[in-house]
Design a protein around this motif. Structure first.
Motif, PDB file in Angstrom:
ATOM      1  N   MET A   1      12.349   7.125 -15.663  1.00  0.00           N
ATOM      2  CA  MET A   1      11.445   6.295 -14.864  1.00  0.00           C
ATOM      3  C   MET A   1      10.024   6.414 -15.419  1.00  0.00           C
ATOM      4  SD  MET A   1      12.695   6.995 -10.938  1.00  0.00           S
ATOM      5  CE  MET A   1      14.400   6.759 -10.454  1.00  0.00           C
ATOM      6  N   ASP A   2       9.508   5.317 -15.937  1.00  0.00           N
ATOM      7  CA  ASP A   2       8.171   5.346 -16.511  1.00  0.00           C
ATOM      8  C   ASP A   2       7.088   5.160 -15.459  1.00  0.00           C
ATOM      9  OD1 ASP A   2       9.348   3.569 -19.419  1.00  0.00           O
ATOM     10  OD2 ASP A   2       9.119   5.731 -19.088  1.00  0.00           O
ATOM     11  N   ARG A   3       7.436   4.479 -14.361  1.00  0.00           N
ATOM     12  CA  ARG A   3       6.429   4.173 -13.347  1.00  0.00           C
ATOM     13  C   ARG A   3       6.531   5.144 -12.178  1.00  0.00           C
ATOM     14  NH1 ARG A   3       7.171  -2.435 -13.340  1.00  0.00           N
ATOM     15  NH2 ARG A   3       5.783  -2.863 -15.114  1.00  0.00           N
ATOM     16  N   VAL A   4       5.388   5.666 -11.789  1.00  0.00           N
ATOM     17  CA  VAL A   4       5.324   6.573 -10.644  1.00  0.00           C
ATOM     18  C   VAL A   4       4.331   5.990  -9.646  1.00  0.00           C
ATOM     19  CG1 VAL A   4       4.815   8.892  -9.829  1.00  0.00           C
ATOM     20  CG2 VAL A   4       5.863   8.556 -12.089  1.00  0.00           C
ATOM     21  N   ALA A   5       4.840   5.613  -8.479  1.00  0.00           N
ATOM     22  CA  ALA A   5       4.019   4.987  -7.451  1.00  0.00           C
ATOM     23  C   ALA A   5       3.582   6.010  -6.415  1.00  0.00           C
ATOM     24  CB  ALA A   5       4.797   3.868  -6.762  1.00  0.00           C
ATOM     25  N   MET A   6       2.303   6.004  -6.080  1.00  0.00           N
ATOM     26  CA  MET A   6       1.800   6.803  -4.975  1.00  0.00           C
ATOM     27  C   MET A   6       1.426   5.835  -3.855  1.00  0.00           C
ATOM     28  SD  MET A   6      -1.214   9.702  -4.901  1.00  0.00           S
ATOM     29  CE  MET A   6      -2.612   8.569  -4.813  1.00  0.00           C
ATOM     30  N   VAL A   7       2.200   5.872  -2.773  1.00  0.00           N
ATOM     31  CA  VAL A   7       1.989   4.967  -1.648  1.00  0.00           C
ATOM     32  C   VAL A   7       1.178   5.703  -0.592  1.00  0.00           C
ATOM     33  CG1 VAL A   7       3.083   3.559   0.123  1.00  0.00           C
ATOM     34  CG2 VAL A   7       4.138   3.755  -2.142  1.00  0.00           C
ATOM     35  N   VAL A   8      -0.029   5.253  -0.382  1.00  0.00           N
ATOM     36  CA  VAL A   8      -0.942   5.905   0.561  1.00  0.00           C
ATOM     37  C   VAL A   8      -0.842   5.174   1.901  1.00  0.00           C
ATOM     38  CG1 VAL A   8      -3.297   6.714   0.919  1.00  0.00           C
ATOM     39  CG2 VAL A   8      -2.449   6.353  -1.417  1.00  0.00           C
ATOM     40  N   GLY A   9      -0.418   5.898   2.935  1.00  0.00           N
ATOM     41  CA  GLY A   9      -0.100   5.270   4.209  1.00  0.00           C
ATOM     42  C   GLY A   9       1.384   4.969   4.277  1.00  0.00           C
ATOM     43  N   ALA A  10       2.190   5.956   3.882  1.00  0.00           N
ATOM     44  CA  ALA A  10       3.632   5.750   3.696  1.00  0.00           C
ATOM     45  C   ALA A  10       4.393   5.573   4.999  1.00  0.00           C
ATOM     46  CB  ALA A  10       4.220   6.935   2.917  1.00  0.00           C
ATOM     47  N   ARG A  11       3.813   5.970   6.127  1.00  0.00           N
ATOM     48  CA  ARG A  11       4.548   5.903   7.392  1.00  0.00           C
ATOM     49  C   ARG A  11       4.239   4.640   8.191  1.00  0.00           C
ATOM     50  NH1 ARG A  11       6.703  10.932   8.954  1.00  0.00           N
ATOM     51  NH2 ARG A  11       7.625   9.745  10.669  1.00  0.00           N
ATOM     52  N   GLY A  12       3.326   3.810   7.696  1.00  0.00           N
ATOM     53  CA  GLY A  12       3.018   2.565   8.382  1.00  0.00           C
ATOM     54  C   GLY A  12       4.034   1.492   8.062  1.00  0.00           C
ATOM     55  N   VAL A  13       3.957   0.366   8.767  1.00  0.00           N
ATOM     56  CA  VAL A  13       4.923  -0.710   8.551  1.00  0.00           C
ATOM     57  C   VAL A  13       4.769  -1.290   7.151  1.00  0.00           C
ATOM     58  CG1 VAL A  13       3.426  -2.500   9.557  1.00  0.00           C
ATOM     59  CG2 VAL A  13       5.911  -2.821   9.543  1.00  0.00           C
ATOM     60  N   ILE A  14       3.548  -1.357   6.620  1.00  0.00           N
ATOM     61  CA  ILE A  14       3.342  -1.883   5.272  1.00  0.00           C
ATOM     62  C   ILE A  14       3.806  -0.877   4.230  1.00  0.00           C
ATOM     63  CG2 ILE A  14       1.596  -2.567   3.587  1.00  0.00           C
ATOM     64  CD1 ILE A  14       0.016  -3.833   5.865  1.00  0.00           C
ATOM     65  N   GLY A  15       3.349   0.374   4.354  1.00  0.00           N
ATOM     66  CA  GLY A  15       3.719   1.400   3.384  1.00  0.00           C
ATOM     67  C   GLY A  15       5.197   1.713   3.397  1.00  0.00           C
ATOM     68  N   GLY A  16       5.788   1.768   4.589  1.00  0.00           N
ATOM     69  CA  GLY A  16       7.217   2.069   4.690  1.00  0.00           C
ATOM     70  C   GLY A  16       8.076   1.000   4.054  1.00  0.00           C
ATOM     71  N   ASN A  17       7.741  -0.263   4.305  1.00  0.00           N
ATOM     72  CA  ASN A  17       8.500  -1.353   3.700  1.00  0.00           C
ATOM     73  C   ASN A  17       8.269  -1.429   2.198  1.00  0.00           C
ATOM     74  OD1 ASN A  17       9.984  -3.403   5.701  1.00  0.00           O
ATOM     75  ND2 ASN A  17       8.242  -2.505   6.766  1.00  0.00           N
ATOM     76  N   LEU A  18       7.071  -1.055   1.743  1.00  0.00           N
ATOM     77  CA  LEU A  18       6.803  -1.033   0.307  1.00  0.00           C
ATOM     78  C   LEU A  18       7.664   0.018  -0.384  1.00  0.00           C
ATOM     79  CD1 LEU A  18       5.260  -1.845  -2.216  1.00  0.00           C
ATOM     80  CD2 LEU A  18       3.407  -0.300  -1.508  1.00  0.00           C
ATOM     81  N   ILE A  19       7.777   1.195   0.218  1.00  0.00           N
ATOM     82  CA  ILE A  19       8.623   2.242  -0.364  1.00  0.00           C
ATOM     83  C   ILE A  19      10.073   1.779  -0.444  1.00  0.00           C
ATOM     84  CG2 ILE A  19       9.612   4.525   0.084  1.00  0.00           C
ATOM     85  CD1 ILE A  19       6.873   5.424   1.060  1.00  0.00           C
ATOM     86  N   SER A  20      10.567   1.138   0.610  1.00  0.00           N
ATOM     87  CA  SER A  20      11.941   0.629   0.590  1.00  0.00           C
ATOM     88  C   SER A  20      12.129  -0.386  -0.525  1.00  0.00           C
ATOM     89  CB  SER A  20      12.290  -0.001   1.941  1.00  0.00           C
ATOM     90  OG  SER A  20      12.268   0.962   2.982  1.00  0.00           O
ATOM     91  N   HIS A  21      11.134  -1.238  -0.721  1.00  0.00           N
ATOM     92  CA  HIS A  21      11.217  -2.238  -1.791  1.00  0.00           C
ATOM     93  C   HIS A  21      11.227  -1.584  -3.162  1.00  0.00           C
ATOM     94  CE1 HIS A  21      10.483  -5.756  -4.243  1.00  0.00           C
ATOM     95  NE2 HIS A  21       9.392  -5.179  -4.729  1.00  0.00           N
ATOM     96  N   LEU A  22      10.378  -0.579  -3.362  1.00  0.00           N
ATOM     97  CA  LEU A  22      10.333   0.113  -4.656  1.00  0.00           C
ATOM     98  C   LEU A  22      11.669   0.790  -4.949  1.00  0.00           C
ATOM     99  CD1 LEU A  22       6.769   1.686  -4.385  1.00  0.00           C
ATOM    100  CD2 LEU A  22       7.459  -0.198  -5.888  1.00  0.00           C
TER     101      LEU A  22
END
Length: 349
Positions: A1-22
């Motif tokens: 895996m070349d890409r490492v994402a840091m999702v800030v605000g991971a427990r919110g509706v936006i951050g949580g759905n972004l993590i699921s998408h990633l």
């Protein structure tokens, strides 16, 4: 895996759905930051951090040397517009101060914004709003955050992007800005009490034009902007692609819950729903729902805010389409899908 994402605000509706998408997209290792942290699973690691504390932020982020993309969706609520500026600007500043020297492979910082950039929270604004519309009188933390990134990016190897969704809808508990949850719980309690589903907002809000942004669609747009070379240092309005009026959407929502409608009745949800905690607890027990505290299932204050928009709240999304993002979600189908998901998860009856 070349890409490492840091999702800030991971427990919110936006951050949580972004993590699921990633996770679904693959090719990403994900690090989620939040105040509460979470359980690690698969390619996702969670870290609990107080972003208002510069020392704690540096301590927790200094070892994250592989991060290539920062997705910033953290938010601290305050009772006044001016009060929102210091904490929200400080959190972003602390994150960038900590991760920029620690992560030499940093490519991109994605910033989550909203229509407050256009003054939508202040009153009727020029619609459809465009990304290059003239600024309005401050205070506005969304603007301050973008200006900070613009200054910080000068001479840097990384780029930034800013996403401007409308009202975001998705499944997420304990989030202060989740209109789908507001409607779902309001409808469920209306049904429990045997009363019709009345639109509780201002009369003008019932007939004004509005649009929504599906959380999954927003996640796709966020990763697209962060990885599309032509989107470097650009802001984009992101919406489902259709507009509607509550006067036509409300009966369709009521039908999902097998409820009759009645004429709108302006009322403060914050006040009228304040005494429903015991009723909610009894509903949880009687219907075998997931035990969820009443304070976590809905934000009545946010519902009052959105249902108080007695003017059009729409933006022009042609810039993102011209740049290559063509995803679309039908808003009625989105609402019904979210409501069904909440039922399937036993969050509502």
């Amino acid at each position: 895996m070349d890409r490492v994402a840091m999702v800030v605000g991971a427990r919110g509706v936006i951050g949580g759905n972004l993590i699921s998408h990633l996770e679904r997209e693959g090719g990403w290792r994900v690090i989620g930051l939040s105040r509460r942290g979470g359980a690690d699973a698969g390619a996702v690691q969670h870290i609990a951090v107080d972003l208002l504390d510069p020392e704690d932020t540096v301590s927790k982020l200094s070892t994250l040397t592989d991060v290539t993309h920062v997705f910033y969706a953290a938010y601290q609520d305050r009772p006044t517009w001016a009060g929102l500026v210091p904490p929200n600007l400080a959190m972003l500043t602390n994150v960038v101060d900590a991760i920029e020297p620690a992560a030499p492979r940093l490519e991109h910082i994605s910033l989550m914004q909203g229509y407050k950039v256009y003054g939508a929270h202040l009153g009727p604004f020029a619609t459809p709003a465009k990304e290059d519309d003239p600024p309005h009188m401050p205070p506005e933390f969304n603007v301050d955050q973008q200006q900070f990134l613009e200054r910080r990016q000068e001479g840097a190897s990384w780029s930034w992007s800013a996403l401007r969704p409308s009202v975001v809808a998705g499944v997420g508990l304990g989030n202060p800005m989740n209109l789908a949850m507001v409607i779902a719980v309001y409808a469920s309690i209306s049904k429990e009490l045997g009363v019709p589903l009345r639109f509780p907002g201002k009369p003008g809000a019932y007939t004004s034009l509005i649009e929504m942004t599906d959380a999954d669609l927003l996640a796709k747009a966020t990763t697209w902007a962060a990885t599309n070379p032509e989107s470097r240092n650009q802001a984009y309005n992101i919406t489902n692609g259709d507009i509607y009026r509550w006067s036509t959407m409300w009966p369709k929502i009521a039908a999902f819950f097998d409820l009759d409608t009645a004429p709108p009745l302006p009322m403060s949800l914050s006040e009228i729903m304040a005494d429903k905690s015991d009723l909610w607890d009894s509903m949880v027990e009687r219907h075998g729902l997931l035990p969820t505290p009443y304070g976590d299932v809905s934000s009545w204050q946010f519902g009052d805010f959105v249902f108080g928009w007695d003017y059009d709240v729409i933006a022009d999304t042609s810039k993102s389409r011209r740049a290559g993002f063509h995803e679309y979600v039908e808003t009625e189908a989105m609402f019904l899908r979210i409501f069904q998901d909440l039922r399937d998860r036993r969050i509502i009856p």
